[in-house]
Design an enzyme around this catalytic site. Structure first.
Site: not given
Length: 145
Positions: A75, A119
């Site tokens: 991420h 996300d």
């Protein structure tokens, strides 16, 4: 003015000054918490991801300590790619849908889509792997080399 009124006014001013010293949470991170909740069906509190392993939370270094921590590293790397594209991932708000199979992006701009995809992929990754309480709030200077 009565002393009680002055005391109340002083209390309000002090509380406002204290609140202004606390930096606001970037809006995207608050939205990311909702995407995580959608992906894991609310199984874990969002704060569990704020200080987990070597990469979940601010910063990150070393080798991820497990698959969940690897999700956070990926991420972080995705956000770095967004920044290279000229996006501001921690501030970019996007549109998503929480369906029965989890979150789906439906944003219009390139930056919104890219950040949303980062996300959603991370949230889906979090939902796939177990949470190990031993990896919460670890000594990163010793374990993240």
């Amino acid at each position: 003015m009565y002393p009680a009124h002055l005391l109340l006014l002083l209390a309000v001013c002090v509380s406002l000054l204290g609140a202004s010293a606390i930096p606001p949470l970037p809006l995207n991170l608050a939205q990311f918490a909702l995407v995580i909740k959608c992906a894991d069906k609310g199984k874990r509190p969002r704060w569990h991801y704020m200080d987990y392993g070597c990469y979940c939370g601010p910063g990150g270094s070393g080798t991820p300590i497990d698959e969940l921590d690897r999700c956070c590293k990926t991420h972080d790397e995705c956000y770095a790619q967004a920044e290279k594209k000229g996006c501001y991932p921690k501030l970019t708000m996007y549109s998503y849908y929480c369906g029965g199979d989890g979150p789906y992006c439906n944003s219009k701009t390139e930056c919104q889509r890219f950040v949303c995809d980062c996300d959603v992929r991370a949230a889906d990754c979090f939902a796939r792997y177990p949470y190990n309480n031993k990896n919460y709030n670890i000594n990163t200077s010793k374990r993240c080399k």
